[in-house]
Design a protein around this motif. Structure first.
Motif: not given
Length: 348
Positions: A175-195
């Motif tokens: 569950a932990w690594f599944a959560l890390m995967d979800k949050l890492s994908e969100m972070t990447i998408t969110y940050v790329k939109a900012q740049t």
């Protein structure tokens, strides 16, 4: 059309020589500024961030008042979480409170994905206003790192010891690594939109990851952070890492494909360099010193600057954020001192 900007901060972040040491402050927008306090009497943090013109004003205010070399977008690390289905509220005097905390793999699997243009258009609009119309310095975008976001999502709010978070990490690794995967994908998408919207640098805040030891960081966190920074490298903007009470992780961060290692006040810059950090460094005046007499502030800042300027690639900042009791005049005076003292030293 984007405006011409003072790029001293960007050059320092890339490890290049500069004529003076650039300076910005974490939590420089708001908190201690009377103009911001007047706004906060009318609007909550979420309400401010949802109004791009107002949010741009708050973001730019410290640049105008202190003459800083970079602006950092005014928002909260919780801003993207509602898009995933996280019910979060920022409560005054408490911080983020989450009414549907993560307890199982099933809870993780229920989390959605972020579409920044649909879910946080106000964030992107604020960036565009600032970078296209207002700022003459770079805008730093940011995101919370997966561990810190997960700590709120599992604890249900702020924590002093992160016991539930660590227990979940150890007992439910799938569950932990599944959560890390979800949050890492969100972070990447969110940050790329900012740049894409115009942010010229990115800082990842892993505020509470210092609660982990080095071994656990390497196993449970570092692969996720490597994935995030490796993907963000494509954006060709400086990438900064920062956490509090995480001096023991500084070399772990240095291993990641990022540009700047942010230090809090616990690890002297000189010692960080001696440990082997060769990348650009950001920090690290203890914000509590801002309440001391000016003579003390100047003495402490001078000592930090002397260490920072031993190598190119140095950005002056605090070891954590500005807090409400700090006099804005102190930050204005400190910025001027950093600029003048470093220029005199670097011109020799």
């Amino acid at each position: 059309m984007e405006r011409k900007i003072n790029d001293t901060f960007l050059r320092a972040a890339k490890g290049e020589k500069t004529d003076y040491v650039p300076v910005w402050y974490m939590r420089q927008a708001g908190r201690s500024q009377p103009e911001y306090r007047a706004i906060k009497e009318k609007y909550s943090l979420f309400e401010i961030t949802h109004q791009p013109e107002l949010c741009a004003y708050v973001t730019k205010l410290p640049v105008d008042q202190y003459n800083n070399d970079a602006a950092i977008l005014y928002k909260d690390i919780m801003s993207p979480l509602p898009a995933l289905g996280v019910d979060v509220d920022i409560k005054s005097g408490i911080g983020p409170v989450i009414s549907n905390p993560i307890r199982s793999l099933a809870d993780v699997e229920k989390l959605g994905e972020i579409n920044p243009e649909e879910d946080v258009p106000y964030v992107l609009d604020t960036i565009k206003i600032l970078t296209q119309e207002q700022l003459n310095v770079p805008l730093i975008g940011f995101a919370g790192a997966p561990f810190t976001l997960a700590s709120y999502m599992i604890e249900g709010g702020p924590s002093k010891n992160y016991n539930k978070t660590k227990a979940f990490m150890y007992a439910e690794p799938k569950a932990w690594f599944a959560l890390m995967d979800k949050l890492s994908e969100m972070t990447i998408t969110y940050v790329k939109a900012q740049t894409k919207a115009g942010a010229k640098a990115i800082q990842i805040f892993d505020s509470w990851v210092g609660a982990l030891n080095v071994e656990d960081y390497r196993v449970f966190i570092k692969p996720t952070m490597n994935k995030i920074f490796s993907s963000l490298r494509e954006e060709n903007v400086p990438l900064i890492m920062f956490g509090v009470g995480a001096s023991h992780l500084a070399m772990e961060w240095h291993d990641l494909p990022l540009d700047v290692v942010g230090l809090d006040w616990r690890l002297p810059i000189k010692e960080a360099r001696e440990r082997g950090i060769t990348k650009a460094v950001q920090g690290n005046l203890d914000p509590a010193i801002l309440l001391a007499p000016w003579e003390i502030i100047e003495q402490k800042a001078k000592a930090i600057l002397d260490q920072g300027m031993e190598s190119s690639g140095y950005i002056f900042n605090l070891g954590h954020g500005v807090f409400p009791d700090v006099n804005p005049d102190t930050l204005r005076r400190l910025t001027a001192f950093v600029h003048e003292y470093s220029a005199s030293k670097l011109s020799k």
